[in-house]
Each structure stands twice: as C-alpha cells, then as structure tokens.
Scaffold this motif. Structure first.
Motif, short mmCIF file in Angstrom:
data_model
loop_
_atom_site.label_atom_id
_atom_site.label_comp_id
_atom_site.label_asym_id
_atom_site.label_seq_id
_atom_site.Cartn_x
_atom_site.Cartn_y
_atom_site.Cartn_z
N LEU A 12 38.77 -23.18 -12.01
CA LEU A 12 38.32 -23.30 -13.39
C LEU A 12 38.73 -24.64 -14.00
O LEU A 12 37.92 -25.31 -14.67
N SER A 13 39.96 -25.05 -13.80
CA SER A 13 40.41 -26.32 -14.37
C SER A 13 39.80 -27.50 -13.64
O SER A 13 39.56 -28.56 -14.24
N LYS A 15 36.71 -27.85 -12.28
CA LYS A 15 35.31 -28.18 -12.59
C LYS A 15 35.09 -28.48 -14.07
O LYS A 15 33.99 -28.88 -14.46
N LEU A 16 36.11 -28.31 -14.89
CA LEU A 16 35.95 -28.50 -16.33
C LEU A 16 35.51 -29.91 -16.71
O LEU A 16 34.56 -30.08 -17.48
N TYR A 19 31.75 -30.52 -15.68
CA TYR A 19 30.79 -29.74 -16.46
C TYR A 19 30.74 -30.20 -17.92
O TYR A 19 29.67 -30.19 -18.54
N ASN A 20 31.87 -30.61 -18.46
CA ASN A 20 31.86 -31.18 -19.82
C ASN A 20 30.97 -32.41 -19.87
O ASN A 20 30.19 -32.59 -20.81
N THR A 105 24.37 -27.55 -15.02
CA THR A 105 25.55 -27.67 -14.15
C THR A 105 25.29 -27.21 -12.72
O THR A 105 26.09 -27.50 -11.83
N ASP A 127 29.53 -19.10 -20.23
CA ASP A 127 29.51 -20.52 -19.94
C ASP A 127 30.09 -20.77 -18.54
O ASP A 127 31.11 -20.19 -18.18
N ARG A 129 31.79 -23.09 -17.52
CA ARG A 129 33.14 -23.65 -17.60
C ARG A 129 34.20 -22.56 -17.75
O ARG A 129 35.39 -22.85 -17.66
N LEU A 130 33.76 -21.33 -17.96
CA LEU A 130 34.70 -20.23 -18.19
C LEU A 130 34.82 -19.28 -17.00
O LEU A 130 35.74 -18.46 -16.97
N THR A 176 47.54 -25.96 -23.90
CA THR A 176 46.65 -25.66 -22.79
C THR A 176 47.45 -25.54 -21.50
O THR A 176 48.24 -26.43 -21.17
#
Length: 455
Positions: A12-13, A15-16, A19-20, A105, A127, A129-130, A176
């Motif tokens: 998750l972290s 690909k953030l 994708y952003n 994405t 999403d 990203r989640l 975070t």
C-alpha cells in the motif's frame, strides 16, 4: 519471516506515490517539467499555471463508452433481486468511478459486505491507493488475501481479508505510519467470514499487472505543458514588437502610443548616425504547430480518434465514424471483457449474500451499453437487417444494443398498450371507411344518372 501485515503495508505504501502522480496527470495538475534547472529557476516562480490536458481526452473518450447498466441471470426471481440491489446501491455510479480509477492506475477495487445493522449487501468502490490484493504464486488467478487501509478520527486502520476471516489492525498515532510495526491488533481483532470468498474484488486493465492507459503518453503530456508554458512566457516577453533608438540626444521624452509622432534630433555630424529600428517579435505559431504534432502523437499511441482532438468540421457517415473509431472501440471492448469478469464475481457474491442460491460467476451476465458510436439511421438499418435474417428482436436489443430486461419489459408493455388502442379504434376506422365508400358509390351513381340525361 515476513508477515501478511508487513506485505500489506509495503504494498500500500509502495504504490502510493505512483498512483498519486497518475491521478494528478488525469486531473491536469501534475508538476510542470522543465528541460533545465536554469529554466526552472527562471520561470518556476510565475504565479500563473498553463496546462493543456490531453490525457483527459484519452481517458474520457474510453470511459464514456464503458457504461455498465445491469447484472442479469436467467432465474427471474434472482434477476429481480439483482436489479433491485443494482438500483438501491447505485452500482452504476460506483462502476463508473471504479472504471475511471482502473483506467488511470491500471486497477481499482470494489468491496461487498453485509451492512452491520440490516444485513443487506452493501457495495462500495474503493480507491486503488487504499486497497491491494495478493494472489497465490502457483495459481495467479486465485486470491490469497486482500487488504485495505484508511484513516479517521481514531487513527489509521488496516484490515486483512481472508476466505475464512477478517483481521483488524489500528495505528492510533496521529502521524502517518512509516512502518507496519505501527499497527497493532484492534480492540476487536478478528471477525468471521462465513462466505468463503474474499470480498475485495479486483478490476484490472491487464490480466497479470496494473497498467495505466496513460502510461505510454505521460512524457508527451509533459512536453505539451512545457511548450505551452514556454509559449505563454514568449507571449509575455517577446510577442510584441520592441523598438530601439541609437542617438546622441536624450530619448527619454519619446513615448509610444497611437497617433504619436517621434521627433528625433538629427545627427551632430561627428558621431554615429541616428538609427531607429525594431526587434523581430517571437512567432507563436511555431509553438502551436509543435503542440499539434504532440497531440497527434498522443492520439496515435493511445488509439484515440483524432477528431477527439481536432474538429475538422466535416460531417461523417455512421459507417465512416465506426471505421475511424474502431481502434478505440476494440480497446474499450478488451477492458470491458476484463472488467466484466470481475462484475460476474460481484454479481454471484451479491446473490449469495441475498440467499438467492449458490450462483457461479459464469451464471451472471454484465449488461453494457454498446461502445460503438452509432448513428440512429445506421442503428435502425442494422436492427432491420438482423431481424430480417431471423434473429429475434429481443436478442438484437439485448446483445447488440445493451437493452436491459426492464427496457424489454417496458417495450412489451408499450406494445400491448398500442395493440389495445389499435383494437379500440379499429371499428371506428372501419365504419368511417365504409361510410366513405358508400358516399363514393352514391356520387358515382349520381354522375351516371346525369350522363343518361336523368335528373
């Protein structure tokens, strides 16, 4: 040994950032790219921002053709239940957002689970990203587990989904999380999954990888934005004529304006002659030409019809339009087929949650609107030829034109009402026709009597 929690956090972290950036490109808010640090320092502080987002054209041209209208099964009761949940849960809107994110994405997610208060199935787009889904190494079509994280007032939450259970983790810190170690089991650490299905459904543009439809044209979009920014700078500083005067006398009194005449003293005869000239203005047409060529390259690489970028003004026939848009249509159909497999799984799981039976994904049929651009006249001709060839009208409407069962039922209802109206007015029309015929016969008899000299 690497735990599933660590795998989930890393995925998750990891690909953030990518994708952003892709979502920024889709929105046209990506950072401007300069060819050198010198240009960045010279123009980077300009308050205005200039962007010509051709990627939105690439994205929307396909997304507008990809409209899911329903999920069908053969059993009438189950089909009615699916139609009801499709309408109540507004699945069409979630499908639109899921398809958009998947095109941007390369993947997106839909989670289906019973509501805590009512037990009714709930379906939500999530999403990319989640969420993330992990597949078995030896069986890449089989999910091993899935994960989702989100943040609220209580902190950061992370859920792991398995076929038999759900595991809940939380990071109560306000910052975070920078490591999976920040997550601890929640107060309720686990819940049963009685359905044997991981309820995180994965939409992908490719069977084995997440690949954005924008990936091949990102650098071209950077070039377009750079040229546009350079053109606006040139328009500010070099597109207007700049004049110069070489003279020994004072020129501060010379003002430039309409209907003003410069009075310049003559040369004193000793120094250089007085000269007046004008620098050549920067030609902005070169920028427009280069941007057009880049847009043409974006159209070719992304298989987007060029008339989406340029309005030629020429009217196209239905057949010509279909031929021009054929590459885009094929690309859309490929993605619809891939997404459709996931929607089959979602439909089967929805039926299981509603206790409608143990349906398999193959039993569910996603209903799409046709991705082709069809003119009404061409569509009517195609429909007529198909039915003349012996294909039932209902088959043509559902298979080729994307009509749903509700549309077909509405058509049948309208047809029955029309038949009743025709049956009701038929005696009146028949009586009127007989009356007109009798009047016509009387007129002919009168004319025959007059021809025979009878009054």
């Amino acid at each position: 040994m690497i735990t599933d929690l660590q795998l989930a956090f890393d995925a998750l972290s990891g690909k953030l950032p990518t994708y952003n950036s892709l979502f920024q490109y889709a929105a046209g808010t990506q950072p401007l790219v300069y060819s050198t640090d010198r240009l960045r320092s010279a123009f980077g502080n300009i308050n205005a921002r200039f962007s010509q987002n051709w990627l939105a054209v690439v994205l929307d041209s396909e997304l507008d053709r990809m409209a899911l209208t329903g999920l069908d099964v053969e059993d009438k009761a189950a089909n009615t239940a699916l139609d009801a949940v499709y309408s109540e849960q507004m699945i069409g809107a979630d499908a639109h957002e899921a398809h958009r994110a998947a095109l941007i994405t390369g993947e997106s997610f839909v989670i289906v689970w019973p509501a805590e208060d009512t037990g009714e199935p709930e379906i939500y787009y999530n999403d990319p990203r989640l969420c993330h889904v992990f597949y078995k190494a030896d069986k890449p079509k089989v999910k091993e587990f899935a994960c989702k994280w989100w943040v609220d007032a209580g902190g950061y939450h992370l859920t792991l989904y398995y076929p038999d259970r759900l595991e809940y983790y939380i990071s109560p810190k306000s910052d975070t999380p920078t490591s999976y170690n920040a997550f601890q089991p929640a107060q309720v650490p686990q819940a049963e999954n009685p359905y044997g299905v991981i309820p995180v459904f994965h939409l992908r543009t490719s069977p084995r990888e997440a690949r954005s439809v924008l990936s091949d044209v990102l650098t071209l979009q950077d070039a377009v934005n750079k040229l546009l920014a350079d053109m606006m700078v040139a328009a500010e500083y070099g597109a207007f004529p700049q004049r110069y005067v070489i003279a020994h006398s004072d020129t501060t009194s010379l003002k430039n304006g309409p209907n003003m005449v410069w009075e310049i003293p003559a040369n004193d005869g000793q120094g250089e002659n007085t000269q007046v000239g004008q620098f050549t203005a920067t030609q902005l047409g070169n920028y427009f030409e280069s941007i057009d060529k880049l847009a043409n390259s974006i159209a070719i690489i992304s298989r987007t019809p060029k008339h989406y970028f340029y309005n030629s003004g020429a009217a196209l026939s239905g057949e010509a339009l279909m031929a021009m848009e054929s590459p885009l249509t094929k690309k859309t159909e490929q993605h619809m087929a891939l997404f459709g497999g996931t929607w089959r799984e979602i439909g089967a799981f929805l039926l299981r949650l509603m206790s409608m039976g143990d349906y398999k994904p193959v039993d569910v049929v996603p209903v799409w609107k046709p991705p082709q651009s069809i003119q009404p006249y061409t569509q009517a001709q195609t429909r007529q030829l198909s039915t003349a060839a012996g294909i039932p009208l209902e088959t043509v409407l559902k298979r080729d034109e994307g009509w749903t069962d509700a549309d077909i039922q509405a058509m049948d209802k309208d047809r029955q009402a029309e038949q009743k109206r025709n049956a009701a007015i038929a005696p009146v029309l028949l009586a009127e026709a007989r009356m007109n015929q009798d009047n016509s016969n009387d007129d002919q008899n009168d004319e025959g009597d007059n021809d025979n000299g009878l009054s």
